[in-house]
Design a protein around this motif. Structure first.
Motif, short mmCIF file in Angstrom:
data_model
loop_
_atom_site.label_atom_id
_atom_site.label_comp_id
_atom_site.label_asym_id
_atom_site.label_seq_id
_atom_site.Cartn_x
_atom_site.Cartn_y
_atom_site.Cartn_z
N SER A 143 0.84 -1.20 0.00
CA SER A 143 0.00 0.00 0.00
C SER A 143 0.86 1.24 0.00
O SER A 143 0.60 2.20 -0.74
N LEU A 147 1.09 4.16 -2.81
CA LEU A 147 0.95 5.57 -2.46
C LEU A 147 2.14 6.37 -2.98
O LEU A 147 1.99 7.48 -3.50
N LYS A 165 -6.59 7.09 -5.79
CA LYS A 165 -7.45 6.33 -4.87
C LYS A 165 -8.04 5.12 -5.57
O LYS A 165 -8.10 4.03 -5.01
N LEU A 168 -5.50 2.42 -5.90
CA LEU A 168 -5.22 1.77 -4.61
C LEU A 168 -6.25 0.70 -4.33
O LEU A 168 -5.93 -0.42 -3.93
#
Lengths: 199, 229
Positions: A143, A147, A165, A168
């Motif tokens: 993660s 990012l 987003k 992700l």
């Protein structure tokens, strides 16, 4: 996960390279001679891991293993990852050579962060804690890497936070798979040779 | 202590071997694009190294001077087509999400140079005249490398007149050119596809060898500096 050539602006590439070299220098200082085989083996595993594909919807992604490297190597993950990325770029034309710095930072920094977060749990008594810590390490490191990639692209104005987003969320299966693999490997090592995890 | 170190390495090596065996059939993961000319249209295909098509990915086409000529998106098969612009070469850039990017170039049709007109000869001596005309052409012109839609000079002066089958020579040439374009299209696609760099087991083993070597160098320098043994 690997950012290709020709996308990021020179200031971003230069900043990434600077950070990566600082991390690599510190990581090299922290390596002790007996740990070097471990570093080499994990660097090779990372090098090869990108060849393992996980098809996810419209795209496909690959294994990264930086969670495992972080927990087992600590700061040595920086040189291990940079060397593997360099060879991937040269031999597979994968990623890029100008992007070596930002790719290293995006993958090694989450590894080091996971090292600090989970090393206590991994070294504790019992296999269950190691498994949990392994899963968490794999999950969290991916993660953070995503990012990092999203931030790098946003800094070059090539992507927007909304896209970041969405990406992700789309990668949650990858995070789960990485977490599972890291957990399995750590449990195996803990049962067979716990000394690898110490130190 | 020494035996523990060795078994430690062996166990780790075993894990690596398992990973390696899983990886060998696959290829390095990246996006790739290749383009080719097909009957005046430039066709391109984008895909990931494991075979997945690059759907709905951004395509940008640039001319030789760097100016952007057009842009679009690939379809569900990862393909995109556009008519070849009037430039000698186009540069195609394919971008997918998460920082994936690939480039390729496509050259335009090389048209045969303009031939000087064949001087008129008596209609009766058609075959010898054809031979002379062909020699003249061979000396002055180069063979076109691609089937061009530009009609070359006819071999017969009465080329406009239909032959026994009812087709003029010009019509036959057009038909042959079109058929060849149709047949060559898939072939050009294959060639462009094969021209892509492929990864192999040699590369993987080479990379691992390099890592082992670099680790050895690090070990050497650490030992020289008198690190913990």
């Amino acid at each position: 996960m690997h950012i290709s050539e020709g996308i990021c602006s020179p200031p971003v590439l230069a900043a990434g390279l600077g950070l990566a070299l600082a991390g690599v220098a510190y990581g090299l200082r922290k390596i002790d001679a007996p740990d070097i085989p471990k570093v080499g083996v994990l660097s090779s595993a990372f090098f090869v891991a990108s060849l393992i594909h996980v098809p996810i919807g419209p795209t496909s992604v690959h294994l990264v293993l930086n969670g495992l490297m972080g927990v087992l190597l600590g700061w040595a993950a920086f040189p291990a990852i940079m060397i593997a990325l360099l060879l991937q770029g040269v031999l597979f034309q994968y990623g890029g050579l100008t992007t070596l710095g930002i790719n290293t930072v995006n993958m090694a920094l989450p590894a080091v962060i996971c090292y600090y977060l989970f090393r206590g749990m991994v070294r504790a008594e019992g296999v269950k804690k190691a498994a949990l810590a392994g899963f968490a390490s794999g999950f969290v490191s991916i993660s953070l890497s995503l990012l990092g990639v999203a931030t790098t692209l946003v800094l070059t104005q090539k992507a927007f936070l909304i896209t970041a987003k969405v990406v992700l969320i789309a990668h949650v299966p990858v995070m789960v798979i990485e977490g599972l693999i890291t957990a399995f490997v750590l449990v195996f090592l803990k049962k067979v040779k716990p000394e690898i995890i110490e130190g | 202590m020494e035996i523990q170190r060795r078994t430690r390495c062996m166990v780790a090596g075993l894990c690596l071997l398992i990973v390696l065996m899983m990886a060998v059939p696959a290829q390095a993961h990246k996006i790739m694009v290749f383009g080719y000319l097909d009957e005046g249209q430039v066709r391109l295909e984008g895909y990931f190294a494991d075979g997945k098509k690059a759907e709905n990915s951004l395509v940008e086409v640039f001319g030789p001077d760097g100016s952007k000529l057009l842009e679009g998106r690939t379809d569900t098969q990862g393909t995109f087509a556009f008519p070849m612009p009037d430039v000698p070469q186009v540069r195609i850039v394919l971008s997918a999400s998460m920082g994936h990017r690939a480039e390729c170039t496509v050259e335009g049709e090389r048209k045969a140079p303009v031939r000087p007109p064949v001087t008129a000869k008596p209609a009766a001596a058609s075959r010898p005249a054809a031979g002379d005309a062909a020699n003249t052409r061979a000396r002055e012109a180069t063979v076109p490398e691609r089937i061009s839609t530009v009609q070359p000079e006819s071999l017969r002066e009465d080329a406009a007149a239909p032959c026994a089958s009812g087709l003029t020579e010009q019509q036959v040439r057009t038909i042959v050119a079109q058929e060849l374009d149709r047949k060559l299209g898939p072939l050009r696609r294959e060639v462009a596809h094969l021209a892509q760099p492929q990864t192999s087991l040699t590369d993987i083993l080479g990379g691992i060898g390099y890592i082992a070597g670099i680790m050895g160098l690090i070990m050497y320098f650490k030992a020289r500096r008198g690190g913990r043994a």
